[in-house]
Write an enzyme that holds these catalytic residues in place. Structure first.
Site, short mmCIF file in Angstrom:
data_model
loop_
_atom_site.label_atom_id
_atom_site.label_comp_id
_atom_site.label_asym_id
_atom_site.label_seq_id
_atom_site.Cartn_x
_atom_site.Cartn_y
_atom_site.Cartn_z
N GLY A 1 0.81 -1.21 0.00
CA GLY A 1 0.00 0.00 0.00
C GLY A 1 0.84 1.25 0.00
O GLY A 1 0.49 2.27 -0.60
N ARG B 1 7.33 1.69 0.77
CA ARG B 1 7.65 0.25 0.85
C ARG B 1 7.93 -0.30 -0.54
O ARG B 1 8.79 -1.16 -0.70
CB ARG B 1 6.51 -0.52 1.52
CG ARG B 1 6.87 -1.99 1.80
CD ARG B 1 5.78 -2.73 2.55
NE ARG B 1 5.61 -2.16 3.88
CZ ARG B 1 4.44 -1.96 4.47
NH1 ARG B 1 3.33 -2.27 3.84
NH2 ARG B 1 4.37 -1.45 5.67
N ARG C 1 0.64 10.28 -9.50
CA ARG C 1 -0.01 10.42 -8.20
C ARG C 1 0.83 9.88 -7.05
O ARG C 1 0.30 9.56 -5.98
CB ARG C 1 -1.38 9.74 -8.20
CG ARG C 1 -2.37 10.33 -9.20
CD ARG C 1 -3.64 9.49 -9.29
NE ARG C 1 -4.56 10.03 -10.27
CZ ARG C 1 -5.74 10.61 -9.98
NH1 ARG C 1 -6.10 10.73 -8.72
NH2 ARG C 1 -6.52 11.06 -10.93
N ARG D 1 -0.49 -8.98 -2.82
CA ARG D 1 -0.48 -7.83 -1.91
C ARG D 1 0.48 -8.13 -0.76
O ARG D 1 0.42 -9.20 -0.15
CB ARG D 1 -1.88 -7.55 -1.37
CG ARG D 1 -1.87 -6.67 -0.12
CD ARG D 1 -3.20 -6.06 0.22
NE ARG D 1 -3.33 -5.78 1.65
CZ ARG D 1 -2.63 -4.88 2.33
NH1 ARG D 1 -1.72 -4.15 1.72
NH2 ARG D 1 -2.82 -4.71 3.62
N SER E 1 0.56 -4.67 5.84
CA SER E 1 0.44 -4.86 7.28
C SER E 1 -1.01 -5.14 7.64
O SER E 1 -1.93 -4.85 6.87
CB SER E 1 0.93 -3.62 8.03
OG SER E 1 0.20 -2.47 7.62
N ASP F 1 0.05 -4.23 14.22
CA ASP F 1 -0.67 -3.82 15.43
C ASP F 1 -1.44 -5.01 15.96
O ASP F 1 -2.14 -5.68 15.20
CB ASP F 1 -1.66 -2.69 15.12
CG ASP F 1 -1.00 -1.50 14.46
OD1 ASP F 1 -0.49 -0.64 15.18
OD2 ASP F 1 -0.99 -1.46 13.21
N ARG G 1 7.12 -0.03 10.17
CA ARG G 1 6.22 -0.68 9.22
C ARG G 1 6.80 -0.67 7.81
O ARG G 1 6.54 -1.58 7.02
CB ARG G 1 4.86 0.02 9.20
CG ARG G 1 4.09 -0.11 10.49
CD ARG G 1 2.80 0.68 10.41
NE ARG G 1 2.27 0.94 11.73
CZ ARG G 1 0.98 0.89 12.03
NH1 ARG G 1 0.10 0.62 11.10
NH2 ARG G 1 0.58 1.14 13.25
#
Length: 267
Positions: free
Chosen positions: A51, A55, A74, A118, A121, A234, A248
């Protein structure tokens, strides 16, 4: 201005036709698309989708050889390079089902991508899952309405490709990584005013993330393959283990390597 309007009209007509008959082959791929600036052939057949654009950049710089930036429209960074000699891409999905829905659809439909994995996290619901442990989403529950567009006379159950999920589970076992495979919740809200999501634990749901349902729906509709592999960032059970934003981006080595090895096997 007239030329721009004509181009916009042509783009709208192509996208509308594609949506109406999503499974039909596209005679003339519309690349670049309205959201991806890459040319046809810039993406490999297998794409990892985090996402977070940082990363994606981290994966390209630390795991891919001869990585080339193929998209930055973008801020959704996309790269193609080589992992152990196999051509693999990594492309940002953004946050949430609408964003994942757009990017994965365009990759599948217009760029000839066959597999999307995908990598991200999730929040852990299960007492056996700790920070950085791996969750493989075999199936997805959702509070969203992404599948409503298909006009089905019931509720569609989004699932991963079993072959990809099986390979990922085998990679976890080979590396000795603590993992679980099963259902996750794909939520449309991060800040939920009504409940914490823990109600889903009574149905054995392992954790919560925000993109997998749209990805799995697109793959099913277009006859492609997809998988969601997450690392717990989390924990609803062990909140003292929660990771910082910087951690993360960089602390999910096991999850990323499992995804890359899975991608290598199918590329």
């Amino acid at each position: 201005m007239e030329k721009s309007m004509n181009n916009l009209t042509e783009t709208t007509m192509v996208l509308t036709t594609a949506k109406k008959d999503a499974s039909a082959p596209t005679a003339k791929p519309l690349t670049p698309t309205p959201h991806i600036g890459a040319k046809n052939g810039d993406f490999a057949k297998t794409v990892l989708m985090p996402g977070d654009p940082m990363r994606a950049k981290f994966i390209a710089e630390n795991y891919l050889e001869n990585a080339k930036l193929v998209n930055e429209v973008r801020g959704a960074l996309g790269y193609t390079g080589f992992y152990k000699g196999k051509r693999i891409s990594v492309m940002t999905s953004g946050m949430g089902q609408p964003s994942m829905g757009i990017y994965s659809y365009e990759l599948f439909k217009f760029y000839g991508v066959e597999n999307v994995i995908r990598v991200g996290s999730c929040g852990g619901f299960d007492k056996d899952l700790h920070a950085k442990d791996v969750v493989i989403a075999l199936g997805v529950c959702t509070d969203g309405n992404y599948a409503k567009q298909y006009g089905l006379p019931g509720t569609f159950a989004p699932i991963a490709d079993f072959g990809l999920a099986k390979k990922a589970a085998e990679k976890c076992e080979e590396k000795g990584v603590n993992f679980k495979i099963g259902n996750v919740l794909c939520s449309d809200t991060f800040y939920n005013d009504g409940n914490s999501g823990l109600e889903w634990t009574k149905m054995g749901v392992l954790g919560v993330e925000m993109e997998s349902a749209a990805l799995y729906c697109n793959a099913a509709r277009l006859g492609k393959k997809s998988l969601c592999i997450c690392a717990v960032s989390d924990s609803y059970v062990y909140p003292e283990e929660n990771l910082s934003a910087t951690e993360r981006e960089r602390a999910f080595t096991n999850m990323l390597e499992i995804a890359l090895e899975t991608a290598y096997d199918v590329s």
